[in-house]
Design a protein around this motif. Structure first.
Motif: not given
Ligand code: ADE
Length: 230
Positions: A210-211, A217-219, A223-224, A178-179
């Motif tokens: 940012r990385a 935020r993806t976690r 998380p999938d 995700l961004e």
């Protein structure tokens, strides 16, 4: 330049969406060619322009007949001089992903077929459809909204449509993540400050932050996306 044809019973609905905003501008600038066709215009029934009938074997609802769709398809081939890659919008298809949109932007000629009622006669799928595509595991009243989603996701990736490739390179789903969060003026709003690192002008630190944010935020949110066996 990519050409997208949309075969539908509701061309005005599609034109209303595809005449606006970034897609509308891309069409005016002739960066993409999009045509909406009314399947009803190809009905062999001159009086009522009928396009559907009740299902063999019984059951509720109506099924779209193959002939009007076939004639619409043949007319598109005639007009364009090419055989389009035909996608039937259907909840039975594979789900659209960013990866799929990236693949489709390289197909020179797409035809998005929109079903209505209880769907289309299976024989037209056998005859002309290359792929079925869904936009998610839910059922819409017709394929039009799904075709708009596919068109939007593909056209914005075409050369010249967005001001620069950076516009979408860091976006959510482009790299499986995700961004990162975005901020603009003012520096402080309702007591909430923009993260200091973004005001520092230190590009390497900003990239690093940012990385990290992207991954974090993806976690939390998706998380999938991080699982290997997706
Ligand atoms: N038509 C009806 N439901 C749909 C869906 N979820 N995706 C694509 N086309 C559809």
């Amino acid at each position: 330049m990519i050409r997208i044809d949309i075969a539908t019973l509701f061309p005005e609905m599609c034109e209303a969406v595809l005449g606006e905003s970034i897609i509308g501008r891309a069409r005016k600038k002739q960066l993409v060619e999009i045509h909406c066709h009314n399947i009803r215009d190809y009905s062999p029934d001159p009086k009522h322009h009928r396009v559907d009938d009740s299902p063999y074997g019984g059951g509720k609802g109506m099924v779209m007949q193959p002939e009007p769709i076939w004639q619409c398809y043949l007319d598109i081939v005639r007009q364009s001089g090419s055989r389009p890659y035909v996608i039937y919008m259907s909840p039975q298809g594979k789900t659209l992903t960013q990866q799929k949109a990236l693949e489709l932007r390289s197909v020179p000629h797409l035809l998005l077929l929109c079903g209505h009622y209880e769907g289309v006669d299976e024989r037209i799928i056998e005859k002309i459809v290359d792929e079925e595509l869904s936009i998610g595991d839910y059922v819409l009243t017709g394929g039009e909204l799904a075709a708009m989603v596919v068109t939007d996701s593909v056209v914005r990736l075409c050369e010249g449509v967005l001001p620069a490739e950076e516009c979408y390179q860091n976006e959510s789903h482009m790299n499986g993540l995700l961004e990162y969060p975005q901020y603009t003026r003012p520096e402080e709003w309702e007591g909430m400050r923009v993260p200091e690192v973004l005001l520092s002008g230190h590009h390497a630190n900003i990239e690093k932050w940012r990385a990290e944010q992207s991954l974090a935020r993806t976690r939390i949110k998706r998380p999938d996306l991080l699982k290997d066996d997706k």
